[in-house]
Design a protein around this motif. Sequence first.
Motif, PDB file in Angstrom:
ATOM      1  N   LEU A  23       0.832  -1.198   0.000  1.00 35.47           N
ATOM      2  CA  LEU A  23       0.000   0.000   0.000  1.00 35.47           C
ATOM      3  C   LEU A  23       0.867   1.249   0.000  1.00 35.47           C
ATOM      4  O   LEU A  23       1.889   1.307   0.694  1.00 35.47           O
ATOM      5  N   GLU A  24       0.444   2.236  -0.755  1.00 34.89           N
ATOM      6  CA  GLU A  24       1.090   3.542  -0.764  1.00 34.89           C
ATOM      7  C   GLU A  24       0.337   4.449   0.210  1.00 34.89           C
ATOM      8  O   GLU A  24      -0.886   4.570   0.119  1.00 34.89           O
ATOM      9  N   PRO A  25       1.034   5.068   1.180  1.00 39.20           N
ATOM     10  CA  PRO A  25       0.343   5.907   2.158  1.00 39.20           C
ATOM     11  C   PRO A  25      -0.491   6.990   1.476  1.00 39.20           C
ATOM     12  O   PRO A  25      -0.092   7.572   0.462  1.00 39.20           O
ATOM     13  N   ALA A  26      -1.675   7.259   2.023  1.00 35.49           N
ATOM     14  CA  ALA A  26      -2.572   8.276   1.473  1.00 35.49           C
ATOM     15  C   ALA A  26      -3.492   8.755   2.583  1.00 35.49           C
ATOM     16  O   ALA A  26      -3.575   8.140   3.656  1.00 35.49           O
ATOM     17  N   ARG A  27      -4.192   9.839   2.290  1.00 37.29           N
ATOM     18  CA  ARG A  27      -5.082  10.439   3.294  1.00 37.29           C
ATOM     19  C   ARG A  27      -6.362  10.915   2.612  1.00 37.29           C
ATOM     20  O   ARG A  27      -6.340  11.452   1.508  1.00 37.29           O
ATOM     21  N   LEU A  28      -7.476  10.697   3.314  1.00 33.02           N
ATOM     22  CA  LEU A  28      -8.782  11.157   2.850  1.00 33.02           C
ATOM     23  C   LEU A  28      -9.277  12.227   3.808  1.00 33.02           C
ATOM     24  O   LEU A  28      -9.507  11.955   4.996  1.00 33.02           O
ATOM     25  N   SER A  29      -9.403  13.447   3.318  1.00 34.00           N
ATOM     26  CA  SER A  29      -9.852  14.553   4.161  1.00 34.00           C
ATOM     27  C   SER A  29     -11.373  14.547   4.287  1.00 34.00           C
ATOM     28  O   SER A  29     -12.084  13.931   3.478  1.00 34.00           O
ATOM     29  N   ALA A  30     -11.856  15.233   5.313  1.00 36.53           N
ATOM     30  CA  ALA A  30     -13.287  15.399   5.585  1.00 36.53           C
ATOM     31  C   ALA A  30     -13.976  14.092   5.975  1.00 36.53           C
ATOM     32  O   ALA A  30     -15.207  14.025   6.040  1.00 36.53           O
ATOM     33  N   VAL A  78      -8.514  11.540  -2.968  1.00 38.93           N
ATOM     34  CA  VAL A  78      -7.599  11.302  -1.851  1.00 38.93           C
ATOM     35  C   VAL A  78      -6.257  11.944  -2.178  1.00 38.93           C
ATOM     36  O   VAL A  78      -5.943  12.218  -3.339  1.00 38.93           O
ATOM     37  N   THR A  79      -5.458  12.176  -1.133  1.00 44.20           N
ATOM     38  CA  THR A  79      -4.154  12.792  -1.295  1.00 44.20           C
ATOM     39  C   THR A  79      -3.075  11.752  -1.057  1.00 44.20           C
ATOM     40  O   THR A  79      -3.048  11.108   0.007  1.00 44.20           O
ATOM     41  N   ASP A  80      -2.182  11.536  -2.037  1.00 43.91           N
ATOM     42  CA  ASP A  80      -1.147  10.518  -1.876  1.00 43.91           C
ATOM     43  C   ASP A  80       0.066  11.084  -1.143  1.00 43.91           C
ATOM     44  O   ASP A  80       0.079  12.254  -0.723  1.00 43.91           O
ATOM     45  N   ALA A  81       1.101  10.278  -0.993  1.00 39.92           N
ATOM     46  CA  ALA A  81       2.268  10.659  -0.201  1.00 39.92           C
ATOM     47  C   ALA A  81       3.039  11.821  -0.810  1.00 39.92           C
ATOM     48  O   ALA A  81       3.780  12.522  -0.109  1.00 39.92           O
ATOM     49  N   GLN A  82       2.877  12.050  -2.112  1.00 41.23           N
ATOM     50  CA  GLN A  82       3.552  13.166  -2.794  1.00 41.23           C
ATOM     51  C   GLN A  82       2.688  14.422  -2.813  1.00 41.23           C
ATOM     52  O   GLN A  82       3.064  15.430  -3.420  1.00 41.23           O
ATOM     53  N   GLY A  83       1.549  14.379  -2.134  1.00 39.73           N
ATOM     54  CA  GLY A  83       0.676  15.541  -2.082  1.00 39.73           C
ATOM     55  C   GLY A  83      -0.229  15.692  -3.286  1.00 39.73           C
ATOM     56  O   GLY A  83      -0.926  16.708  -3.413  1.00 39.73           O
ATOM     57  N   ARG A  84      -0.269  14.699  -4.158  1.00 38.42           N
ATOM     58  CA  ARG A  84      -1.116  14.768  -5.350  1.00 38.42           C
ATOM     59  C   ARG A  84      -2.543  14.325  -5.014  1.00 38.42           C
ATOM     60  O   ARG A  84      -2.736  13.427  -4.188  1.00 38.42           O
ATOM     61  N   THR A  85      -3.518  14.945  -5.674  1.00 45.28           N
ATOM     62  CA  THR A  85      -4.906  14.541  -5.521  1.00 45.28           C
ATOM     63  C   THR A  85      -5.231  13.484  -6.567  1.00 45.28           C
ATOM     64  O   THR A  85      -4.999  13.680  -7.759  1.00 45.28           O
ATOM     65  N   ARG A  86      -5.767  12.355  -6.113  1.00 45.56           N
ATOM     66  CA  ARG A  86      -6.071  11.245  -7.017  1.00 45.56           C
ATOM     67  C   ARG A  86      -7.452  10.694  -6.674  1.00 45.56           C
ATOM     68  O   ARG A  86      -7.855  10.674  -5.497  1.00 45.56           O
TER      69      ARG A  86
END
Length: 398
Positions: free
Chosen positions: A47-54, A109-117
Amino acid sequence: MGVAPLEIALHAPAQNGAKALTDLYFFYGTLCHEPLLAAVLGAPKPLEPARLSAYEVRHARDADGTDLGYPLLVEGPAGAEGGLAEITEAEAELLDWYEIGYAKARLAVTDAQGRTREAWVYLPEAGRWGVGQLWSLAAWAAEKGALATLAVAEVIALRGQVPMEQALGRYPMIRVRAASRLRAGVPRPAKLRFQPGADDVEIESLRTPYAKFFAVEDYRLRHRRFDGSMSATLDRAAFISGDATVVLPYDQKHDRVLLVEQFRTGPLARGDANPWSLEAVAGRVDAGESPEAAARREAEEEAGVTLSRLIAAPSHYPSPGAKSEYLYCYIGLCDLPEASPRLGGLQCEGEDIRSHRLSFDEMMALIETGEVENGPLIVLALWLARLREGLRAEALGA
């Protein structure tokens, strides 16, 4: 405001050896535990670290507010940490079967490089569960990760055999069997017997044609022979049940034991003229429970007896040729005043149990006449005979 779930786009199967088409998925909660994700998908999936806001991850609760332990993704300010992975069509079908009660939505979602995907995310169906406190992957993994991974592997093995709703109905007993497998994995003494290596048993296939309170596992396997060769492929079946605890309550001051009596299906199925059995107190070890705690709980439930001390007796497989059951055995010291037979057991489990208080000599006489023919009780009676003199002296000295 909630996000309406979208239907997943179906792709044509890859042709002429072309790489299978994939889609991006965001995982949170237990599926971020990579051993569990591998159990679901049948292979490791980094898994590649990522974050889901809200959104945030919280505990699921049932209708009466009981914490169910597993996570929900709900709207909230905390944000949800998770992981991204490319998922094939076949893997997506597995996930869809596994994630019953959840619907897929396409979210940013935002990936580890700060990109929105954009990725597929499983959201709980509205109103299916209540929402509890914030959920922690680290806390869950430390306490339940290994158990859940084994349990999920058994659930996934049921795919194609039963609907997921039916598999979930079996989940409490699946967890009990998983806990038994964890205990079984602890190294055991092998001074005399064969000490196997990783390649000494080869399982070619494993089916589970029956799984409710108990299960049946059907194996095709090969194993190392004593001459060093591998056996031919063998068809073997095992009757699967969780580990159990057996305890013989003993009043060392009055030299008195407690036996329980109940109807048993096994003797009935054999055609026994009397399927009522005299036994020691016994019951399964629940997931997350120690054998010692189970012994104390069962003594209270079946006979209303509080055990002051547990003395370990030989634990064993009662029938290893056909059954996975392993028995943790104890002598349980307690006070046993004279009393009429007591009725006990849990009505919700259909138990109808009568307890008997009798002297040690009376118990041994019942074994000699054959009225007691329950193997674990006989083992415990002989173990108590070995310890009895010292326990009696201890009580009389006190």
